[in-house]
Design an enzyme around this catalytic site. Sequence first.
Site, short mmCIF file in Angstrom:
data_model
loop_
_atom_site.label_atom_id
_atom_site.label_comp_id
_atom_site.label_asym_id
_atom_site.label_seq_id
_atom_site.Cartn_x
_atom_site.Cartn_y
_atom_site.Cartn_z
N GLU A 53 4.81 4.84 14.91
CA GLU A 53 4.57 3.44 14.56
C GLU A 53 4.29 2.59 15.80
O GLU A 53 3.49 1.67 15.76
CB GLU A 53 5.76 2.87 13.79
CG GLU A 53 5.88 3.41 12.37
CD GLU A 53 4.65 3.11 11.51
OE1 GLU A 53 3.90 2.17 11.83
OE2 GLU A 53 4.43 3.84 10.53
N CYS A 233 -15.46 -0.95 -2.93
CA CYS A 233 -14.76 -1.35 -4.15
C CYS A 233 -14.92 -0.31 -5.27
O CYS A 233 -14.05 -0.17 -6.11
CB CYS A 233 -15.24 -2.72 -4.61
SG CYS A 233 -14.85 -4.03 -3.42
N CYS A 236 -12.11 1.99 -5.27
CA CYS A 236 -10.77 1.40 -5.21
C CYS A 236 -10.01 1.61 -6.52
O CYS A 236 -10.51 1.29 -7.60
CB CYS A 236 -10.87 -0.09 -4.91
SG CYS A 236 -9.25 -0.89 -4.83
N CYS A 242 -8.34 -6.69 -9.12
CA CYS A 242 -8.64 -7.48 -7.92
C CYS A 242 -9.36 -8.77 -8.27
O CYS A 242 -10.30 -8.79 -9.06
CB CYS A 242 -9.50 -6.64 -6.96
SG CYS A 242 -9.84 -7.48 -5.41
#
Length: 399
Positions: A53, A233, A236, A242
């Site tokens: 991380e 998209c 997606c 959305c």
Amino acid sequence: MKGSTTGGDAADGPRGELNPITFRRRLMRWYRDNARALPWRDTSDPYGIWVSEIMLQQTRVAAVIEYYTEFMRRFPTLVSLALAPEADVLAAWSGLGYYRRARMLHKAAQFIMTERRGQLPSSSLELRTLPGIGEYTAAAIASIAFGESVAVVDGNVERVILRLTGRANDATAAARRFVREQAQALVPHAPVTLKPYSQSGEGSPPSGNPAGDHNQAMMELGATVCLPHAPRCSECPVHSLCCTRGEHPTPTRTPQRSQPAACLLDLRKRGPATEVLLECRPGDAAVMPAMYELPKLPQEAVEGLEPALRLRHAITNTNYYVQVYSPRRLVRSGSGSHLSVDKPSTVSAHALRSVLPTETQNLHWTRTTRLASLPLTGLTRKILQRLKVMKNTRITLAE
DNA sequence: TAACCGTGGCC
DNA sequence: TGGCCAAGGTT
């Protein structure tokens, strides 16, 4: 959130509130089929997840993979990291950038050894107190390594949430709070475990840790589908939920500048060894303190000279167009290159060295075999590798 | 709050 | 070549 959990899309249309259950189910199904296999997803070791991380802060996954693997080989445990000299840690970080991350990681490891009996904090609240761990990283470690039900909000998640909801990105505190609350509402609730979350053993995600998997899926969606400029998209999994379908303005950035720079590559032979002249940056320098680099040459001193190498190197918002000048020639012979010390090219070593700025000091003739274990700046590492002065490998010397 | 910290790769 | 980044934290 609304109480509708019937699963129909009608109640979860773009203008309605996000149904967390529908959203999570679709996201996780997609993640199960599309998650990239990454080295830090093969471990349940909180230390390894922590290292990953920190490396991933503002840094591409592709750039981190190699560094992560080598770093974990070099410093496999929190103890080994805490006991290492800082220069060794920086050497393992050399080329990755944002070196303060490495220093803070190292400091935090030492703090954990001396003040916490070697135990990494397991809650996001406690993790947040360690140097180098902010809101994002604390949430990432707490959820991925310990199963805490806390949302991570990085640049990807922020973009995903803003597009999903249609909220304007006005860079205000209110907008950030809105994003955090929305993200938190989507995270699956799970009991907070105090022990490290153990993986199912398959190695490939998802790992069976609801909050950690959800958070990684959110970031994965932003990184691979909900892209900043050309969102995909059609791929997606939550497209129908959305609000904007990707139509979303991206904030402008500070413009980049360009600047010329010149540096000296000076080599000499000492018996069988080749040595290179390096300068150690001041310990209080704003950037890359106490790291080694090739001595810089004033632009006026190199007018009309032919550089041994030209390259571009970006530091933050500045593109440096760097020319490297070498008084000695590198001669290619057979498989590799070797140094020809008796054939000065257009200018002598003494002439070039004599034009080093007067403030130049801390010069060190360094054996090329030691280069891999020194904290070199990324630019210096790049030059030395490009000109075959050091091997293009990240393997550091054994003890 | 905004500036600053590093980098390699892509187009 | 030059523009644009990419899983933030600190001051």
